[in-house]
Design a protein around this motif. Structure first.
Motif, PDB file in Angstrom:
ATOM      1  N   VAL A 131      49.076  13.922 -44.770  1.00  0.00           N
ATOM      2  CA  VAL A 131      50.411  13.779 -44.890  1.00  0.00           C
ATOM      3  C   VAL A 131      51.079  12.686 -44.036  1.00  0.00           C
ATOM      4  CG1 VAL A 131      52.851  14.986 -45.179  1.00  0.00           C
ATOM      5  CG2 VAL A 131      50.690  15.892 -46.175  1.00  0.00           C
ATOM      6  N   TYR A 132      51.029  12.821 -42.947  1.00  0.00           N
ATOM      7  CA  TYR A 132      51.670  12.026 -41.707  1.00  0.00           C
ATOM      8  C   TYR A 132      51.261  10.731 -41.587  1.00  0.00           C
ATOM      9  CZ  TYR A 132      54.554  15.886 -39.924  1.00  0.00           C
ATOM     10  OH  TYR A 132      55.538  17.052 -40.019  1.00  0.00           O
ATOM     11  N   PHE A 133      49.768  10.681 -41.686  1.00  0.00           N
ATOM     12  CA  PHE A 133      49.405   9.222 -41.565  1.00  0.00           C
ATOM     13  C   PHE A 133      49.506   8.432 -42.754  1.00  0.00           C
ATOM     14  CE2 PHE A 133      48.020  11.064 -37.696  1.00  0.00           C
ATOM     15  CZ  PHE A 133      47.909   9.993 -36.804  1.00  0.00           C
ATOM     16  N   ALA A 134      49.044   9.116 -43.743  1.00  0.00           N
ATOM     17  CA  ALA A 134      49.498   8.356 -45.125  1.00  0.00           C
ATOM     18  C   ALA A 134      50.933   7.772 -45.418  1.00  0.00           C
ATOM     19  CB  ALA A 134      49.137   9.409 -46.500  1.00  0.00           C
ATOM     20  N   HIS A 135      51.778   8.655 -44.888  1.00  0.00           N
ATOM     21  CA  HIS A 135      53.023   7.911 -44.900  1.00  0.00           C
ATOM     22  C   HIS A 135      53.210   6.889 -44.182  1.00  0.00           C
ATOM     23  CE1 HIS A 135      57.335   7.952 -45.777  1.00  0.00           C
ATOM     24  NE2 HIS A 135      57.662   8.031 -44.474  1.00  0.00           N
ATOM     25  N   THR A 136      52.720   6.712 -43.064  1.00  0.00           N
ATOM     26  CA  THR A 136      53.013   5.611 -42.244  1.00  0.00           C
ATOM     27  C   THR A 136      52.429   4.464 -42.530  1.00  0.00           C
ATOM     28  OG1 THR A 136      51.061   6.340 -40.494  1.00  0.00           O
ATOM     29  CG2 THR A 136      53.115   7.351 -39.864  1.00  0.00           C
ATOM     30  N   ALA A 137      51.102   4.532 -43.481  1.00  0.00           N
ATOM     31  CA  ALA A 137      50.583   3.318 -43.862  1.00  0.00           C
ATOM     32  C   ALA A 137      51.229   3.322 -45.408  1.00  0.00           C
ATOM     33  CB  ALA A 137      49.215   3.633 -43.982  1.00  0.00           C
ATOM     34  N   VAL A 138      50.537   3.880 -46.254  1.00  0.00           N
ATOM     35  CA  VAL A 138      51.022   3.594 -47.825  1.00  0.00           C
ATOM     36  C   VAL A 138      52.231   4.064 -48.019  1.00  0.00           C
ATOM     37  CG1 VAL A 138      50.224   5.917 -48.862  1.00  0.00           C
ATOM     38  CG2 VAL A 138      50.331   3.960 -50.166  1.00  0.00           C
ATOM     39  N   GLY A 139      52.964   5.130 -47.325  1.00  0.00           N
ATOM     40  CA  GLY A 139      54.319   5.188 -47.705  1.00  0.00           C
ATOM     41  C   GLY A 139      55.323   4.201 -47.484  1.00  0.00           C
ATOM     42  N   ARG A 140      55.099   3.510 -46.375  1.00  0.00           N
ATOM     43  CA  ARG A 140      55.841   2.072 -45.967  1.00  0.00           C
ATOM     44  C   ARG A 140      55.820   1.026 -47.260  1.00  0.00           C
ATOM     45  NH1 ARG A 140      54.787   0.386 -39.859  1.00  0.00           N
ATOM     46  NH2 ARG A 140      52.662   1.067 -40.641  1.00  0.00           N
TER      47      ARG A 140
END
Length: 283
Positions: free
Chosen positions: A201-210
């Motif tokens: 959840v956290y690392f996906a958001h810092t990558a694809v989330g942006r």
């Protein structure tokens, strides 16, 4: 079947590296090593030979803590990349590949309403993760408090901004409530599997989330950079700190416990994609 975030720049998902190789460039020269392995040709005393062996043992790369086994975050990334490869094969139409879980971001047709549903459900999931680590029913969950990656407060500010623009803010829907309930239950019965979801959840958001934030803003003509995609401080350093905490916690796990965590990766991806369906499938 991995989501598109795994195709983000490698820096966004890079893992902790070991100590720089330069730490060992001042090793004893080759002739000293030769003394260790061919003592009869040197005339060096036995005591001196022993001192050289002791120095070589202390400075050998194998003695470095970061090279005793593989840091667990590298195993996590490898598990994620295997799913990514399978998903890419599906996109390329290769035989025996499962259908990708979501279309490429370029093909999404988001609406403001769908995006708001995604933000609301995401806020519930982040609130749940933050509450679980704050309670720390499993003592080592406390390691994951105050990482700087927390997102519930920024999401609250964004939703308030939308409300002030005249948009109705919906209640959390099935993807969000289902995932939040699942995380609560999993955090109590299988802590190692829970950590996989925390990581994703956290690392996906810092990558694809942006990437999603940028693309959706363009498509719905959103004239604002949301707080959801801003972090206070050096994001790269915060990511590195969290990886270090995850590696530290996992260092005390058995091989079976590590495998349970790795085996949860596909399910973590599935829940994340379900949240994003509000954006790419909303009518």
């Amino acid at each position: 079947m991995a989501p598109a975030w795994l195709s983000a720049p490698r820096a966004a998902v890079s893992l902790l590296d070991g100590a720089p190789a330069s730490r060992f460039r001042s090793e004893p020269p080759a002739r000293v090593v030769a003394v260790v392995f061919r003592p009869r040709t040197t005339g060096v005393s036995v005591a001196a030979q022993r001192r050289v062996v002791a120095v070589a043992t202390e400075t050998a790369p194998a003695a470095r803590g970061d090279e005793v086994g593989t840091p667990f975050m590298e195993e996590m990334r490898a598990a994620a990349m295997r799913l990514h490869s399978r998903d890419q094969a599906a996109r390329d139409g290769k035989k025996e590949a499962q259908a990708p879980m979501e279309p490429p971001i370029a093909k999404w047709q988001p609406t403001v309403e769908g995006y708001l549903r995604f933000l609301v459900d995401s806020k519930l999931v982040f609130e749940t993760l933050e509450a679980i680590v704050d309670r720390a029913a499993i003592p080592w969950y406390a390691e994951f408090r105050d990482t700087g990656l927390e997102r519930s407060e920024p999401l609250g500010k964004d939703l308030e901004w939308f409300r002030q623009q005249g948009h109705a803010i919906p209640e959390p829907s099935a993807p969000g409530t289902t995932y939040a309930s699942f995380l609560e239950e999993l955090s109590e019965k299988d802590p190692q599997a829970f950590v996989c979801h925390f990581y994703n959840v956290y690392f996906a958001h810092t990558a694809v989330g942006r990437i999603i934030g940028e693309k959706v803003a363009e498509k719905i003509n959103l004239q604002k950079e949301l707080e959801f995609y801003k972090w206070e401080g050096d994001l790269s350093q915060m990511q590195q700190n969290v990886r270090a905490r995850l590696n530290r916690v996992a260092s005390g796990w058995s091989r079976a416990e590590k495998n349970r965590c790795l085996g949860e990766m596909e399910k973590a991806f599935t829940y994340s994609v379900d949240l994003r369906r509000h954006i790419f499938m909303f009518p």
